[in-house]
Every structure is written in C-alpha cells, then in structure tokens.
Write a protein that holds these residues in place. Structure first.
Motif, PDB file in Angstrom:
ATOM      1  N   ALA A 279       0.835  -1.203   0.000  1.00  0.00           N
ATOM      2  CA  ALA A 279       0.000   0.000   0.000  1.00  0.00           C
ATOM      3  C   ALA A 279       0.865   1.247   0.000  1.00  0.00           C
ATOM      4  O   ALA A 279       1.826   1.360   0.753  1.00  0.00           O
ATOM      5  N   GLY A 280       0.536   2.187  -0.886  1.00  0.00           N
ATOM      6  CA  GLY A 280       1.242   3.450  -0.957  1.00  0.00           C
ATOM      7  C   GLY A 280       2.564   3.393  -1.692  1.00  0.00           C
ATOM      8  O   GLY A 280       3.215   4.427  -1.870  1.00  0.00           O
ATOM      9  N   GLN A 281       3.005   2.208  -2.111  1.00  0.00           N
ATOM     10  CA  GLN A 281       4.274   2.065  -2.807  1.00  0.00           C
ATOM     11  C   GLN A 281       4.114   1.685  -4.271  1.00  0.00           C
ATOM     12  O   GLN A 281       5.101   1.500  -4.967  1.00  0.00           O
ATOM     13  N   PHE A 282       2.873   1.535  -4.717  1.00  0.00           N
ATOM     14  CA  PHE A 282       2.615   1.230  -6.117  1.00  0.00           C
ATOM     15  C   PHE A 282       1.291   1.880  -6.494  1.00  0.00           C
ATOM     16  O   PHE A 282       0.594   2.464  -5.661  1.00  0.00           O
ATOM     17  N   TRP A 283       0.944   1.773  -7.745  1.00  0.00           N
ATOM     18  CA  TRP A 283      -0.253   2.435  -8.253  1.00  0.00           C
ATOM     19  C   TRP A 283      -1.526   1.788  -7.715  1.00  0.00           C
ATOM     20  O   TRP A 283      -1.619   0.559  -7.624  1.00  0.00           O
ATOM     21  N   ASP A 284      -2.496   2.611  -7.377  1.00  0.00           N
ATOM     22  CA  ASP A 284      -3.814   2.079  -7.025  1.00  0.00           C
ATOM     23  C   ASP A 284      -4.576   1.694  -8.288  1.00  0.00           C
ATOM     24  O   ASP A 284      -5.322   0.708  -8.292  1.00  0.00           O
ATOM     25  N   VAL A 285      -4.395   2.474  -9.346  1.00  0.00           N
ATOM     26  CA  VAL A 285      -5.090   2.235 -10.614  1.00  0.00           C
ATOM     27  C   VAL A 285      -4.091   2.368 -11.759  1.00  0.00           C
ATOM     28  O   VAL A 285      -3.305   3.319 -11.790  1.00  0.00           O
TER      29      VAL A 285
ATOM     30  N   LEU B 183      -3.647   6.861  -6.471  1.00  0.00           N
ATOM     31  CA  LEU B 183      -2.498   7.129  -7.323  1.00  0.00           C
ATOM     32  C   LEU B 183      -2.777   6.434  -8.651  1.00  0.00           C
ATOM     33  O   LEU B 183      -2.862   5.208  -8.720  1.00  0.00           O
ATOM     34  N   VAL B 184      -2.931   7.224  -9.701  1.00  0.00           N
ATOM     35  CA  VAL B 184      -3.387   6.704 -10.987  1.00  0.00           C
ATOM     36  C   VAL B 184      -2.295   6.849 -12.036  1.00  0.00           C
ATOM     37  O   VAL B 184      -1.712   7.920 -12.195  1.00  0.00           O
ATOM     38  N   LEU B 185      -2.007   5.760 -12.743  1.00  0.00           N
ATOM     39  CA  LEU B 185      -1.139   5.802 -13.916  1.00  0.00           C
ATOM     40  C   LEU B 185      -2.032   5.648 -15.142  1.00  0.00           C
ATOM     41  O   LEU B 185      -2.687   4.624 -15.321  1.00  0.00           O
ATOM     42  N   LEU B 186      -2.069   6.675 -15.986  1.00  0.00           N
ATOM     43  CA  LEU B 186      -2.899   6.675 -17.186  1.00  0.00           C
ATOM     44  C   LEU B 186      -2.000   6.558 -18.412  1.00  0.00           C
ATOM     45  O   LEU B 186      -1.180   7.446 -18.675  1.00  0.00           O
ATOM     46  N   ILE B 187      -2.151   5.456 -19.157  1.00  0.00           N
ATOM     47  CA  ILE B 187      -1.294   5.169 -20.310  1.00  0.00           C
ATOM     48  C   ILE B 187      -2.110   5.299 -21.586  1.00  0.00           C
ATOM     49  O   ILE B 187      -3.093   4.579 -21.780  1.00  0.00           O
ATOM     50  N   HIS B 188      -1.697   6.201 -22.450  1.00  0.00           N
ATOM     51  CA  HIS B 188      -2.403   6.382 -23.719  1.00  0.00           C
ATOM     52  C   HIS B 188      -1.923   5.344 -24.732  1.00  0.00           C
ATOM     53  O   HIS B 188      -0.751   5.309 -25.091  1.00  0.00           O
TER      54      HIS B 188
ATOM     55  N   ASP C 278       9.499   4.156  -8.762  1.00  0.00           N
ATOM     56  CA  ASP C 278       9.870   5.025  -7.642  1.00  0.00           C
ATOM     57  C   ASP C 278       8.863   6.142  -7.404  1.00  0.00           C
ATOM     58  O   ASP C 278       8.893   6.782  -6.351  1.00  0.00           O
ATOM     59  N   PHE C 279       7.983   6.394  -8.365  1.00  0.00           N
ATOM     60  CA  PHE C 279       7.118   7.572  -8.286  1.00  0.00           C
ATOM     61  C   PHE C 279       5.994   7.463  -7.253  1.00  0.00           C
ATOM     62  O   PHE C 279       5.750   8.423  -6.520  1.00  0.00           O
ATOM     63  N   PRO C 280       5.250   6.340  -7.185  1.00  0.00           N
ATOM     64  CA  PRO C 280       4.081   6.325  -6.280  1.00  0.00           C
ATOM     65  C   PRO C 280       4.418   6.647  -4.827  1.00  0.00           C
ATOM     66  O   PRO C 280       3.637   7.323  -4.144  1.00  0.00           O
TER      67      PRO C 280
ATOM     68  N   THR D 161      15.633  12.480  -4.989  1.00  0.00           N
ATOM     69  CA  THR D 161      14.330  11.828  -5.109  1.00  0.00           C
ATOM     70  C   THR D 161      13.390  12.698  -5.935  1.00  0.00           C
ATOM     71  O   THR D 161      13.326  13.912  -5.763  1.00  0.00           O
ATOM     72  N   ILE D 162      12.668  12.070  -6.844  1.00  0.00           N
ATOM     73  CA  ILE D 162      11.690  12.777  -7.657  1.00  0.00           C
ATOM     74  C   ILE D 162      10.348  12.749  -6.933  1.00  0.00           C
ATOM     75  O   ILE D 162       9.814  11.675  -6.655  1.00  0.00           O
ATOM     76  N   THR D 163       9.803  13.915  -6.641  1.00  0.00           N
ATOM     77  CA  THR D 163       8.538  13.997  -5.917  1.00  0.00           C
ATOM     78  C   THR D 163       7.503  14.749  -6.752  1.00  0.00           C
ATOM     79  O   THR D 163       7.822  15.700  -7.454  1.00  0.00           O
ATOM     80  N   PHE D 164       6.282  14.267  -6.663  1.00  0.00           N
ATOM     81  CA  PHE D 164       5.142  14.920  -7.319  1.00  0.00           C
ATOM     82  C   PHE D 164       4.165  15.324  -6.213  1.00  0.00           C
ATOM     83  O   PHE D 164       3.303  14.542  -5.816  1.00  0.00           O
TER      84      PHE D 164
END
Length: 780
Positions: A218-224, A293-298, A338-340, A363-366
């Motif tokens: 939890a919190g270390q990878f994408w939820d969606v 945390l959503v990763l949207l891939i076109h 590393d992003f989520p 570290t890359i932070t969003f």
C-alpha cells in the motif's frame, strides 16, 4: 626497466602501475600535473583513465568520501566501513545499495497483505530468470582486476547491476579509444552518464521483478493503472492480454487494471481520451478515486506508422530483454516504480510508445498543485516534433542531476526560430549548464539544447476540474491533444494564439477552436512545475524506422536497457546467419535460416531455408518453405474471424511506405506507393480494378491503410506465402492475379481480428521455447 616509473603493462601481472604512480606517457604526465595543480573537485573529474582502478573499502584523501573512486591509488587512505562499499564516487544515492545498486530495495514487502483493497487477481509465481551472462572485458592491454563484490540475491534481468564498476570501465575505455584525446574526455563523460542510466534502470527493473505476481504494498505502487483504447475491439484485445499477464503472474497483484475505451464516433485524440478516462474512474469509484495514485497510459491509436503493433496495441509491444520477454507495459511500470511512494494522490499521464531512462541522486517527488512535467535535454531537431519548455531563468541554474523549476510557457512542436525567439534554447557548456563537479550537465550532442516533454502529473483538484469541463462540453467531435491543448494554456507567459492554429473551416475544426478556448480559460493561471532531469534520455518508438533503429542499431539504448540480440527464443543462427545487429524476440529459428543485419523477428517461426534480408520486420508469421525475403520488408500476420470462421491474413509493405498518406479522389491514387512502385501499377499487376469498392474508408481517406489488397487465406503459412508472392510480382513486374481471393484492407483486418487465436499462437511458441530449454538443460 624500473617498474616504479609506471610504464603501461609493467609492474604487475595485471598490467596496472604500482601504488601512487602515473603512467610515463604524455597523457600520464599531463594528468599528473593536472592533479597537482587542480582543486579537489577538478581532480575527481579530470582523473587519467590510464592509471585508474577500482579500489573498494578505502577513503579518498581529497574529499573524505568512502565511495569507490576511479582515481590513482595514491589518493586513497585505509579501509573504511563496509556499509559504504561498492558505491561510485559522487553517487551516494537511493539507487545504490550496500552491495550494489538496488540491493536494499528489491526484497518483497514484509506485509504483502497491506495492498490495495481492490479485488486482487490471482497470479502464478514467476520463475526465476537464468543467471546473467558475464560482461565482456575492455579489450585493452591494461587489464583491470575484476571487482570482488558479489551480486545481490534475488531475481535479475540481464547482467547483474551489482557490477557498475565493470560496466563503467568497459564503456569508458571503449569511448576514449575511439576518438582523439581532445574528444576522449567528452566521450568518457557521456559513457559515464549512460552507465549511470543503465545502473539506475537495472535497479528499477529488479524492484519491479520482485513485485511481479505479488501483492503491491500500500502506498508504494499504483492504485489504478488505466490503459486507453480507441474502440471496443481494441479494448477487448487489451483486456484479454491483461488477463493473460495477470494469470501468468507477470504483473503486480492488488492493483485495479482498467481499459478505458473512447466513446464511439469521431476521434477525440489523447486529450479527449484523458478526459473520458478520468470521468470513467469517477463514475466507477465516486469520491473514493480522489485518494488514488493513478497511472494513465495512452494506447488508443491504430499505430499506422508501426503496423505490427496495430492489432494488439503499442503498450504490448515486445522488447528484446527479459525472460520471458518484457513488453512496453512492464517497462513502463518498472521505470515509474519510484514515483508512487513520492507522489500525492493524482494522475500521471504517459504514452505507450516512448521510453524515459534517467539517473539522479535526488528523489523525484510529485507533490505540488497543478501540473508537474518531466523535462529532458534534447537537441533542437527533436524539439521540433515534441513539446518544449521555456524555463524560468530565475529558478533554473542547469546544475546537478535534478532541478525543480517553473515553466514560463510551453511550446508545442515549435520551429527552431520560434524556440530561439521565446528563449527556449540553452547553450551547453555555459557556466549555468555546469554541474557541481565542473562537468557539463548534458554535453551529449551539439552545443545547444532545449528541454522537451515526456510525462506529466496533475493533482486531483486539477483532474476534477477537467472532469467537470468534460461533462459541460458533452460529446466531443474533434481531436484534443493532452500536451498541446493542456500544457500550452499553462504558465505566466501563455497566450491564446495557439487556440486558433487550425487550417480550413470545417465544422470539426470550428469546434476544436471553441474547445481550446474553453480549456485555455479553465487552465489559465494553473502552475506548470517542471522537474529537469539532466542525465536522462527520451526514446520514441512509434515508427518502423525508429523501431528498427532503437532495437538493432542504437548502441546507447541497447546498452542502457541491456537489449539482447536473441531474447527468449530458440535460435541456432550464429555468425553470418544472424546479422550482428539483428533482434529476435520470442521466436523459433530453425537451423539453416539466416537473418540480415538490422532486422527484427518477433513472435514468429522461421524455417530452415528462409533468408530474411536486412532492415526488415517479421511479426507473428510462420514461414516453412524456401524463400528469400527482401531487405526493407515489413511482414505481419493476423488471425481474423469472419462469419464465425477462423481465417488468416498477412500484410506486407516496405518499412519506408507511408500508411498514413491518403488522397481524396481515385484519380490521385497514382501518388500512393507500395514498395517504391505506384499503387496504380501494383493494382494492374494483381488484377485488381480501380473503383469505389477498392477502399474501405467511409470518409474519402484513400491510402494503403484502407486499400483492399490483401487476400484472406485458410492457414497462417498460406497467408504469408500469398503476401510474399504479391511483393515478388511488384519487384519483378510480373503478374500475380488476386481475382479468386476475398481481399481486405488493414483497416478491416483490425475490425475482424481474432485476439484469442493470435495469443494462442504466441503461447505455442512460448511453450515450445520452454520445452526446448528444458531439453537442453537435461542434456537430451
């Protein structure tokens, strides 16, 4: 001869000089003087490569660091604590662990049950890959001792990333030897940056390999993870492939994988797909999705410029590494792993046909409101085909490996002159472009650069604004660009000029202007934050030419991702029968066949008397008879279902044919070309009449994509045979009549495609490869 003077090749069995000596050469003397006169930072950056070796567990007298430098032994003190062993000087970062990069972050989470609350898909365990082959040594007479660091335990992809020193020595020695001494330093630094990207990439791949088939923490990878599709048929193909991957344990479990299909009707572009996907997620999860945390891939295009990805999607494009081979989806998940953990709830938007490789100590932070985009240093020619950031000079210095800065305005595919006028062009090598050690931040390429786009993030507040906008607009009848139409509205220097940048006055273009103006009003004043990755490379794989180049000839990408010439395949082709730069992925090549240099074979069976020319692409085909396939040939086979009957069809083109080119009138089809010959001449050779029924397009798009010229056959091998006979008739200007066949266009092939049968064919190859490997291991 006195070994103490440090002549190359004298003073030890390994050819290294004695402790504290420089080689007695002109470059050794210059290096010694430079070390004596320069400051500590320059001494580290200008170290002579002749006399350098890796010395673990010592402390540098210049900076006090316990990292493994590549400097003369005279600069080292006694042993230090082993917990810093194996780190490269200046790289004390998260992607390097106690015993090599990634060793501290590849283990599975001790509490896998803490994953997402979504319904977990059951996945089988992933078999551990075979041990990586050893890397070649640098072919110099000054042999370096092999590092004694042991590789980390656990799964590994390709050569172990626990040997960064060996990679760096190999690359640096090669690059320095290639050029003159004046160019050697720049080449060596470029090699170091490339090696750092390879090291960081290997660490991310290891982390992802540990998650495959396991519950994501939890919190270390994408939820969606949401993948867009252009229509229902493409959406179904994506769902079947996702289900297969989950069943094999090739994806992390506990993640909500969704395929978001564009609404029927006119094309809406990746911007419209973004809006539609966000609304789908809101409809599915309500307010709950605001914490995701959503990763949207076109991946909703038809890949007209890379047709071997048209049927099953660019996001499922095979890559020449991994065991079994990775596809673009797995690489995306690995590169963003590393992003989520450093991201506030929001949406990260990416495309399926590009690769971003980078290395950074920070570290890359969003975590900022509005939009946040990654930026990569690129040459000006690349900037003309991508988005370019005009960075705020007050917050941008060009130093270090990573910078958080703001964007004054965003330019979408600008010309070189416009980039200069707007202040987007940065000189390389200027004081503002130098890193803290005196190195240029990105000296690769020419003397100027621009910072181009790749992926961007939006926080949930911004995402909700866009969903509300989409609901108000209603049905879209025009193509919106997620980069050009979203990002151009951002930043204090944004203007409304781009909204009217259309040609013609059709109803569709009129709506595009209106939608752009509304988006500009909505997003104006929204922040565009930029994360500049100075040591990064952006690779686009969206055309046949890019595909062939990056998979066979691009030494930098092949090195950084450890591409293999033969990846998860059975092939006895060696030497002259397999071109040095050829790429074979999940295929079976029988003894006696040959593959020319620069060619790619994927998901195919190639018989013993088949000769494939250079720079060709063979995909999903079965060829079991004697045939010479010409150079620059594109051949791809599909399973189709018509009237509930399974049939097969193969398309053949030149890799240089333009499948997107179209004309509006039958009288103009002479301007279309098939393998360098006018389509009108080809139709005459094939006995195909020119009429309105020749093309499947409904809106006067007459081109190779919509031309009904490919015969439907009852077997896969027969469809390949017919396609090659068509090509042979054109090359030899001899008649080959297609009157007795039902003919389809590429457009229609995709409508009738049978995804299940194509995946079945791939699985048969997969099983046969595993069986053959088992026999080889048992000695049968």
């Amino acid at each position: 001869m006195n070994p103490g003077v440090g002549f190359p090749g004298v003073g030890g069995d390994d050819g290294m000089m004695p402790e504290g000596k420089f080689p007695l050469t002109i470059w050794g003397v210059k290096a010694a003087l430079a070390f004596r006169a320069a400051g500590p930072a320059l001494r580290h950056s200008a170290r002579p490569l002749h006399c350098a070796q890796w010395v673990p567990k010592r402390r540098c007298r210049l900076c006090g660091s316990s990292f493994t430098h590549r400097v003369p032994n005279a600069l080292w003190d006694t042993a230090v604590s082993p917990n810093t062993r194996g780190k490269t000087h200046g790289q004390g970062r998260a992607d390097v662990g106690p015993s090599g990069p990634g060793s501290g972050s590849t283990g599975r989470d001790p509490n896998p049950s803490a994953g997402s609350a979504a319904a977990a898909h059951r996945g089988g365990a992933v078999p551990a890959p075979e041990p990586p082959p050893s890397l070649p040594r640098a072919g110099t007479r000054h042999r370096r001792p092999t590092p004694t660091r042991a590789p980390p335990a656990g799964p590994s992809l390709g050569p172990s990333p626990a040997l960064p020193g060996r990679w760096l020595r190999f690359r640096r020695s090669r690059r320095v030897r290639r050029g003159s001494p004046g160019l050697g330093e720049s080449g060596a630094m470029a090699g170091e940056r490339s090696a750092a990207r390879r090291e960081a990439t290997a660490r991310r791949l290891e982390r992802f390999a540990a998650l495959r088939g396991e519950a994501a923490p939890a919190g270390q990878f994408w939820d969606v993870v949401a993948v867009t599709a252009a229509d229902a048929e493409q959406g179904q193909a994506y769902r079947e492939q996702l289900a297969e991957k989950l069943g094999r344990g090739q994806l992390p479990r506990g993640v909500r994988y969704h395929v978001c299909v564009d609404p029927p009707g006119p094309k809406i572009g990746n911007g419209g797909s973004t809006l539609h996907a966000l609304r789908c997620l809101e409809d599915l999860y309500g307010d709950k999705w605001s914490s995701f945390l959503v990763l949207l891939i076109h991946s909703g295009g038809y890949s007209q410029r890379l047709p071997n990805a048209s049927a099953l999607g660019k996001i499922f494009t095979a890559l020449p590494f991994g065991d079994p081979i990775y596809q673009m989806l797995e690489l995306k998940l690995a590169m963003y792993i590393d992003f989520p953990g450093q991201m506030k709830p929001g949406v990260l938007v990416t495309c399926s046909d590009d690769i971003e490789l980078y290395s950074t100590a920070e570290t890359i932070t969003f975590d900022k409101p509005g939009f946040t985009a990654l930026a990569h240093p690129s040459d000006l020619a690349l900037g003309t085909t991508h988005g370019v950031f005009v960075l705020d000079p007050s917050s941008f210095s060009g130093k270090g490996g990573l910078e958080y800065t703001s964007c004054h305005r965003f330019l979408h595919k600008p010309g070189v002159e416009r980039m200069r006028q707007q202040g987007a062009v940065c000189p390389r090598g200027s004081p503002s472009q130098l890193g803290p050690s005196g190195h240029r931040s990105d000296p690769e390429g020419c003397s100027e650069c621009v910072y181009t786009d790749s992926i961007f993030y939006m926080d949930h507040s911004t995402a909700k604004q866009l969903v509300t906008f989409y609901k108000e607009v209603g049905t879209l009848c025009c193509e919106i660009d997620a980069y050009g139409d979203f990002l151009q509205a951002l930043g204090p220097g944004a203007t409304q000029d781009y909204t009217e940048n259309t040609s013609g006055a059709s109803e569709e273009e009129a709506q595009l202007v209106q939608v752009r103006q509304k988006l500009y009003s909505l997003l104006r004043g929204t922040a565009l934050n930029v994360i500049v990755l100075h040591n990064s490379k952006f690779y686009h794989i969206g055309t046949t030419q890019e595909y062939l180049f990056h998979f066979t000839s691009d030494s930098k990408l092949k090195f950084e991702l450890n591409f293999l010439p033969v990846a998860f395949s059975v092939s006895s082709c060696q030497g002259e029968t397999l071109g040095q730069s050829a790429s074979v992925m999940q295929s079976i090549l029988e003894p006696g066949c040959s593959v020319g240099p620069g060619s790619v074979i994927e998901y195919s069976r190639i018989g013993p008397e088949v000769s494939v020319g250079k720079n060709s692409i063979i995909s999903g085909s079965y060829i079991n008879w004697k045939v010479d396939i010409p150079s620059n040939c594109f051949l791809s086979s599909l399973s189709i279902k018509m009237n509930n009957q399974l049939k097969y069809i193969s398309m053949v083109f030149s890799v240089e044919d333009d499948l997107k080119k179209s004309v509006k009138h039958l009288s103009d089809i002479h301007s279309l070309h098939f393998f360098g010959v006018s389509l009108l001449e080809c139709l005459d050779l094939w006995g195909v009449k020119v009429s309105e029924q020749l093309f499947s397009s409904r809106n006067t798009r007459l081109g190779l994509w919509t031309a009904r010229i490919f015969p439907v056959c009852s077997s896969l091998s027969e469809s390949v045979r017919m396609a090659l006979k068509m090509l042979n008739s054109v090359q030899h200007m001899s008649a080959f009549k297609l009157n007795d066949f039902q003919l389809l266009s590429v457009e229609e092939m995709l409508t009738f495609k049978d995804v299940g049968d194509m995946l079945k064919f791939r699985k048969q190859i997969y099983d046969d490869i595993c069986l053959q490997r088992g026999k080889e291991k048992s000695g049968l």
